[in-house]
Write a protein that holds these residues in place. Structure first.
Motif, PDB file in Angstrom:
ATOM      1  N   LEU A  87       8.861  13.712-138.999  1.00  0.00           N
ATOM      2  CA  LEU A  87       8.355  12.483-139.627  1.00  0.00           C
ATOM      3  C   LEU A  87       7.068  12.020-138.946  1.00  0.00           C
ATOM      4  O   LEU A  87       6.116  11.595-139.614  1.00  0.00           O
ATOM      5  CB  LEU A  87       9.417  11.388-139.562  1.00  0.00           C
ATOM      6  N   TYR A  88       7.047  12.099-137.613  1.00  0.00           N
ATOM      7  CA  TYR A  88       5.827  11.728-136.888  1.00  0.00           C
ATOM      8  C   TYR A  88       4.667  12.646-137.274  1.00  0.00           C
ATOM      9  O   TYR A  88       3.520  12.197-137.394  1.00  0.00           O
ATOM     10  CB  TYR A  88       6.065  11.809-135.382  1.00  0.00           C
ATOM     11  N   VAL A  89       4.970  13.936-137.435  1.00  0.00           N
ATOM     12  CA  VAL A  89       3.926  14.889-137.803  1.00  0.00           C
ATOM     13  C   VAL A  89       3.371  14.574-139.188  1.00  0.00           C
ATOM     14  O   VAL A  89       2.151  14.636-139.418  1.00  0.00           O
ATOM     15  CB  VAL A  89       4.469  16.336-137.727  1.00  0.00           C
ATOM     16  N   GLN A  90       4.258  14.223-140.129  1.00  0.00           N
ATOM     17  CA  GLN A  90       3.774  13.868-141.475  1.00  0.00           C
ATOM     18  C   GLN A  90       2.881  12.634-141.420  1.00  0.00           C
ATOM     19  O   GLN A  90       1.824  12.591-142.052  1.00  0.00           O
ATOM     20  CB  GLN A  90       4.962  13.631-142.401  1.00  0.00           C
ATOM     21  N   GLN A  91       3.288  11.619-140.658  1.00  0.00           N
ATOM     22  CA  GLN A  91       2.444  10.428-140.490  1.00  0.00           C
ATOM     23  C   GLN A  91       1.086  10.806-139.908  1.00  0.00           C
ATOM     24  O   GLN A  91       0.026  10.332-140.345  1.00  0.00           O
ATOM     25  CB  GLN A  91       3.123   9.435-139.541  1.00  0.00           C
ATOM     26  N   HIS A  92       1.128  11.657-138.911  1.00  0.00           N
ATOM     27  CA  HIS A  92      -0.094  12.096-138.240  1.00  0.00           C
ATOM     28  C   HIS A  92      -1.018  12.817-139.217  1.00  0.00           C
ATOM     29  O   HIS A  92      -2.234  12.595-139.222  1.00  0.00           O
ATOM     30  CB  HIS A  92       0.286  13.020-137.074  1.00  0.00           C
ATOM     31  N   LEU A  93      -0.427  13.653-140.039  1.00  0.00           N
ATOM     32  CA  LEU A  93      -1.219  14.425-140.987  1.00  0.00           C
ATOM     33  C   LEU A  93      -1.831  13.528-142.059  1.00  0.00           C
ATOM     34  O   LEU A  93      -2.980  13.726-142.478  1.00  0.00           O
ATOM     35  CB  LEU A  93      -0.322  15.496-141.627  1.00  0.00           C
ATOM     36  N   LEU A  94      -1.083  12.533-142.496  1.00  0.00           N
ATOM     37  CA  LEU A  94      -1.629  11.577-143.489  1.00  0.00           C
ATOM     38  C   LEU A  94      -2.823  10.815-142.910  1.00  0.00           C
ATOM     39  O   LEU A  94      -3.833  10.598-143.588  1.00  0.00           O
ATOM     40  CB  LEU A  94      -0.538  10.600-143.925  1.00  0.00           C
ATOM     41  N   ALA A  95      -2.704  10.414-141.648  1.00  0.00           N
ATOM     42  CA  ALA A  95      -3.818   9.707-141.003  1.00  0.00           C
ATOM     43  C   ALA A  95      -5.031  10.617-140.864  1.00  0.00           C
ATOM     44  O   ALA A  95      -6.177  10.188-141.060  1.00  0.00           O
ATOM     45  CB  ALA A  95      -3.372   9.187-139.641  1.00  0.00           C
ATOM     46  N   LEU A  96      -4.774  11.884-140.557  1.00  0.00           N
ATOM     47  CA  LEU A  96      -5.875  12.842-140.415  1.00  0.00           C
ATOM     48  C   LEU A  96      -6.564  13.069-141.760  1.00  0.00           C
ATOM     49  O   LEU A  96      -7.804  13.138-141.846  1.00  0.00           O
ATOM     50  CB  LEU A  96      -5.339  14.161-139.850  1.00  0.00           C
ATOM     51  N   LYS A  97      -5.791  13.142-142.832  1.00  0.00           N
ATOM     52  CA  LYS A  97      -6.362  13.313-144.175  1.00  0.00           C
ATOM     53  C   LYS A  97      -7.269  12.134-144.520  1.00  0.00           C
ATOM     54  O   LYS A  97      -8.398  12.319-145.018  1.00  0.00           O
ATOM     55  CB  LYS A  97      -5.233  13.442-145.196  1.00  0.00           C
ATOM     56  N   LYS A  98      -6.785  10.949-144.211  1.00  0.00           N
ATOM     57  CA  LYS A  98      -7.580   9.753-144.512  1.00  0.00           C
ATOM     58  C   LYS A  98      -8.893   9.766-143.732  1.00  0.00           C
ATOM     59  O   LYS A  98      -9.962   9.415-144.247  1.00  0.00           O
ATOM     60  CB  LYS A  98      -6.747   8.508-144.168  1.00  0.00           C
ATOM     61  N   GLU A  99      -8.812  10.181-142.478  1.00  0.00           N
ATOM     62  CA  GLU A  99     -10.019  10.258-141.640  1.00  0.00           C
ATOM     63  C   GLU A  99     -11.015  11.260-142.203  1.00  0.00           C
ATOM     64  O   GLU A  99     -12.225  10.998-142.260  1.00  0.00           O
ATOM     65  CB  GLU A  99      -9.626  10.643-140.212  1.00  0.00           C
ATOM     66  N   LEU A 100     -10.509  12.415-142.652  1.00  0.00           N
ATOM     67  CA  LEU A 100     -11.393  13.453-143.198  1.00  0.00           C
ATOM     68  C   LEU A 100     -12.049  12.996-144.495  1.00  0.00           C
ATOM     69  O   LEU A 100     -13.230  13.297-144.748  1.00  0.00           O
ATOM     70  CB  LEU A 100     -10.598  14.739-143.429  1.00  0.00           C
ATOM     71  N   GLN A 101     -11.292  12.287-145.299  1.00  0.00           N
ATOM     72  CA  GLN A 101     -11.841  11.829-146.580  1.00  0.00           C
ATOM     73  C   GLN A 101     -12.982  10.822-146.392  1.00  0.00           C
ATOM     74  O   GLN A 101     -13.863  10.697-147.245  1.00  0.00           O
ATOM     75  CB  GLN A 101     -10.732  11.214-147.441  1.00  0.00           C
ATOM     76  N   SER A 102     -12.944  10.106-145.270  1.00  0.00           N
ATOM     77  CA  SER A 102     -13.988   9.107-145.028  1.00  0.00           C
ATOM     78  C   SER A 102     -15.142   9.654-144.206  1.00  0.00           C
ATOM     79  O   SER A 102     -16.100   8.939-143.913  1.00  0.00           O
ATOM     80  CB  SER A 102     -13.381   7.892-144.322  1.00  0.00           C
ATOM     81  N   THR A 103     -15.035  10.937-143.800  1.00  0.00           N
ATOM     82  CA  THR A 103     -16.091  11.527-142.977  1.00  0.00           C
ATOM     83  C   THR A 103     -17.205  12.068-143.854  1.00  0.00           C
ATOM     84  O   THR A 103     -16.953  12.768-144.838  1.00  0.00           O
ATOM     85  CB  THR A 103     -15.523  12.670-142.108  1.00  0.00           C
ATOM     86  N   THR A 104     -18.423  11.741-143.507  1.00  0.00           N
ATOM     87  CA  THR A 104     -19.587  12.267-144.233  1.00  0.00           C
ATOM     88  C   THR A 104     -20.431  13.101-143.285  1.00  0.00           C
ATOM     89  O   THR A 104     -20.443  12.871-142.068  1.00  0.00           O
ATOM     90  CB  THR A 104     -20.443  11.129-144.797  1.00  0.00           C
ATOM     91  N   ASP A 105     -21.129  14.063-143.847  1.00  0.00           N
ATOM     92  CA  ASP A 105     -21.979  14.938-143.041  1.00  0.00           C
ATOM     93  C   ASP A 105     -23.092  15.468-143.928  1.00  0.00           C
ATOM     94  O   ASP A 105     -22.833  15.915-145.050  1.00  0.00           O
ATOM     95  CB  ASP A 105     -21.156  16.094-142.464  1.00  0.00           C
ATOM     96  N   SER A 106     -24.280  15.438-143.443  1.00  0.00           N
ATOM     97  CA  SER A 106     -25.414  15.908-144.239  1.00  0.00           C
ATOM     98  C   SER A 106     -25.434  17.420-144.340  1.00  0.00           C
ATOM     99  O   SER A 106     -26.104  17.982-145.220  1.00  0.00           O
ATOM    100  CB  SER A 106     -26.725  15.405-143.616  1.00  0.00           C
TER     101      SER A 106
END
Length: 801
Positions: free
Chosen positions: A758-777
């Motif tokens: 369960l902790y891993v799933q929470q962690h993965l959801l947070a990581l997905k959210k972080e990646l979706q908000s990351t921009t790079d030229s």
């Protein structure tokens, strides 16, 4: 009624008559068997060559006979079989042990003599106890051989047996173990090519040399001939006083089960292995007053004459260095090294009365220190230290890689004799320590604060570890600016070693037995450890305690290994210069670069062990404190930080450009493999489960975040580094997938069914959210982030592809 009485008397008379007939028959049979014996002079003829010693040995027409004194039946004899000379490429060497057992001779029925093996694993505390009989009834000794009595010496009544086939053929006493035969690919014994070459008898031992030829199982079919020596050594009639084993002091020990009338259960106990070291009778009063005295019998080690002459003084110095330790036990000149007396034909290096450092012409980079001990008491009878020629290669590579920046003498492939001699001396002391009974103490180095390893005055005075029985090779923590000399770089016999010798060898007086001695010894341990915690015995390094590891240094191996990395970064750029020799095809460079990579990995795995669960400190119930304590949260987080700094930030310095053109390796593959192995450990169900069981506040979610911060490096626009960073991102998601992927058709472990998922799933959801908000030229990086989000979705959905 009278008829019944008369009938009973008649039956009784008949039985008595029958019994008398049997007795008469037996007596006639025994008498007949005795008369069947051949006359002594017909067996031991005038042509016999006879030698008197422990047994009288007769040689008649290539047959060998033992004439055994009645006083030696039932006496324990240590039988040790060693290789004398071996074929090439079999990986066993002259002087190594092939078999060891304890036997005794016994007169049996039907004019036989038995050889029994005295295998003792259970005993009663006292022969007067009722349980003693019960134990004896369950410990019948196996018969290893049976001999016909050939004749009896009329002058002294001693019987004579033919031992020719006993030593020529295979039996449990004189043959090598079946496992050894299998390893050497040996088949059956070739009887026509197997011989006794000599049997010599001495006051307390008999030495038997044989040539044994075996068929060879491996293709091509053939034969293998080995020269063997069996020593039969008469053990003391009165065994040495035992000393009971204590887990807080590192001694080798023999284990037993004790039965006691006064106890409600059996007790497992062990006795330590040690030499019999006692003050002379006339010196006991001096000894009790604390004055140094010489022992009744000195411990002597001889140097194999096959040893190159220039190394002999250093081997001998390593042995003599133990004299100071024995002074702490009250003895002076207790141990000494000597050259083997080559002109003395009465001595043999295979003789189990003599301890020898045997020199092997072998490319194995090793040395070892075994012991032969009396199983009844733990008394060490002798030792044959195995010294392989190529151990010099091992110490050379350690020294160059670990302290090359601190010692200019280490910066070449062929060390000066003085330096190599010093390194031989320390290995000699370590192996002799084993032969004195001491086990490895892998926790000893953890008792030295890291910063003291850089303190020139302190470390040169005290040494970098408290025990030479640790695998604390050289002081890799010392930095060049510390200007530490060899006294602060080499291992040496330390305060733990001296204390352990004191604990094992100091005499105890005015006690009834070893059980009373144990109370005194327990107090010695408690008082000594309270006064000086550096005397701690940390075990063999086989448990989870991160303080007890091979090859590490200091009380904080994270800080220590940062210093080690700093030195390694000085070594690697110099390897081309340090390994250069005329005509060398970069083989030296390849060897030493491999040694540098191995050292780097040692540092990494030292640190990783801090993520384990517990420190283990064995204590008796009358000592304060817990036996098991959790590794602190701060230490675990520091270990993860080390991984982030020294591994997940790719160690490209370990593979500099100037080496890539001279050595063949794939830097990306080698570094990625290291990173994956560490992530597999840190992100495993078992590790997450262990973190969840901690008593302190370190939730799995915080642990996962620490791992992510260490492993997930942000893309920074560096073309070279970003390749590695993107690779570790993918690795990270792959490893998490393996945690969430439930095994099919298999019972889950506690770790796999725990809340960690369960902790891993929470962690993965947070990581997905972080990646979706990351921009790079950078278009490649944007594509990378998008791909990672897709992979996370697949993992969360449990899609299989």
């Amino acid at each position: 009624m009278r008829k019944h009485v008369m009938l009973a008397l008649a039956v009784l008379a008949a039985l008595q008559a029958t019994g008398q007939e049997k007795k008469d028959s037996t007596e006639k049979k025994d008498s007949t068997e005795k008369t069947k014996q051949v006359a002594y002079e017909k067996v031991i003829t005038k042509n016999a060559v006879s030698r008197r010693g422990m047994f009288t040995v007769h040689v008649v027409d290539n047959k060998y006979y033992f004439e055994i004194p009645d006083s030696l039946y039932g006496r324990d004899i240590l039988a040790v079989t060693r290789y004398v000379a071996t074929p090439e490429n079999v990986r066993v060497y002259g002087g190594e042990r092939a078999n060891e057992t304890t036997i005794y001779f016994e007169k049996g029925p039907q004019q036989k003599v038995f050889v029994r093996q005295n295998v003792v694993k259970a005993e009663a505390k006292d022969e007067t106890q009722a349980l003693y009989k019960a134990v004896q009834n369950t410990t019948v000794r196996p018969i290893a051989a049976v001999f016909d009595i050939k004749t009896t010496n009329p002058a002294n009544g001693q019987v004579v047996i033919d031992v020719t086939d006993f030593f020529r053929k295979e039996n449990p006493v004189v043959s090598m173990a079946q496992s050894s035969k299998t390893e050497l690919k040996l088949g059956g014994l070739a009887d026509d090519r197997t011989f006794i070459t000599s049997i010599r008898t001495y006051p307390i031992n008999i030495e038997v040399k044989t040539l044994k030829t075996y068929t060879v199982q491996a293709a091509p079919a053939g034969a293998s001939t080995l020269e063997m020596n069996t020593s039969l050594v008469l053990l003391p009639k009165e065994p040495m006083r035992r000393r009971l084993f204590d887990e807080r002091v590192g001694y080798f020990a023999n284990s037993y089960v004790l039965f006691d009338d006064n106890k409600q259960s059996t007790e497992n106990y062990s006795i330590i292995q040690r030499y019999r070291l006692e003050p002379k009778d006339e010196d006991i009063a001096k000894y009790k007053k604390g004055k140094l005295v010489e022992p009744k019998k000195q411990i002597v080690y001889y140097i194999d004459p096959a040893t190159p002459k220039k190394w002999r003084p250093y081997l001998m110095a390593g042995i003599n260095d133990w004299q100071k330790a024995f002074e702490q036990a009250g003895f002076k000149n207790a141990i000494i090294a000597k050259e083997w007396p080559e002109n003395d034909t009465t001595m043999s290096m295979e003789d189990a009365r003599f301890s020898v450092v045997r020199y092997f012409a072998s490319d194995i980079p090793n040395a070892y220190g075994p012991r032969i001990s009396d199983p009844r008491s733990g008394e060490i009878i002798e030792s044959h230290v195995g010294w392989y020629h190529n151990v010099m290669k091992l110490v050379h590579d350690w020294y160059m890689i670990q302290v090359g920046p601190n010692d200019p003498r280490a910066r070449k492939m062929e060390f000066d004799d003085e330096l190599m001699g010093d390194l031989i001396r320390f290995v000699s002391s370590h192996e002799i320590g084993h032969t004195l009974g001491l086990r490895h103490n892998m926790g000893s180095s953890s008792q030295t604060p890291v910063e003291l390893l850089r303190n020139k005055k302190w470390v040169e005075a005290n040494g970098h570890t408290a025990s030479i029985m640790d695998y604390a090779r050289f002081n890799y923590v010392a930095q060049p600016e510390d200007k530490i000399g060899k006294d602060g770089l080499y291992p040496r016999i330390g305060i733990y070693d001296k204390w352990a010798i004191q604990w094992g060898y100091k005499q105890i007086f005015d006690t009834k037995d070893e059980y009373e001695d144990r109370k005194i010894l327990n107090k010695w341990v408690i008082d000594s450890l309270n006064a000086n915690p550096r005397l701690w015995f940390g075990g063999e390094g086989k448990d989870d305690d991160p303080r007890s590891q091979t090859e590490d240094l200091g009380d904080d191996n994270i800080k220590a290994n940062d210093y080690g990395i700093a030195n390694l970064k000085r070594v690697v750029p110099q390897l081309i210069n340090w390994t250069k020799e005329e005509g060398d095809m970069y083989d030296n460079l390849k060897r030493m670069h491999k040694a540098a990579v191995s050292q780097y990995n040692r540092y990494l795995y030292h640190v990783m062990k801090n993520t384990n669960q517990y420190y283990t400190t064995f204590k008796s119930s009358d000592q304060k404190g817990d036996v098991y304590t959790e590794v602190p949260k701060a230490r675990i987080r520091s270990a993860i930080d080390y991984v982030g700094r020294q591994l997940m930030e790719p160690p490209l310095w370990l593979y500099p450009d100037e080496l890539t053109g001279k050595l063949r390796f794939n830097t990306m593959t080698e570094i990625s493999d290291m990173q994956q192995n560490i992530l597999n450990t840190l992100l495993s169900p078992g590790m997450l489960y262990n973190i969840a069981q901690r008593s302190y506040d370190y939730p799995v979610s915080a642990y996962l975040l620490d791992i992510k911060n260490a492993a997930w490096k942000p893309l920074a626009g560096n073309k070279t580094l970003d390749v590695y960073y993107r690779n570790t991102h993918r690795m990270y998601i792959e490893r998490i997938r393996m945690i969430l992927k439930q095994p099919k058709d298999k019972m889950l472990t506690n770790a796999e069914r725990s809340d960690a998922r369960l902790y891993v799933q929470q962690h993965l959801l947070a990581l997905k959210k972080e990646l979706q908000s990351t921009t790079d030229s950078n278009a490649l990086n944007q594509l990378h982030y998008a791909e990672l989000v897709k992979e996370i979705d697949k993992v969360l959905k449990g899609d299989e592809e």
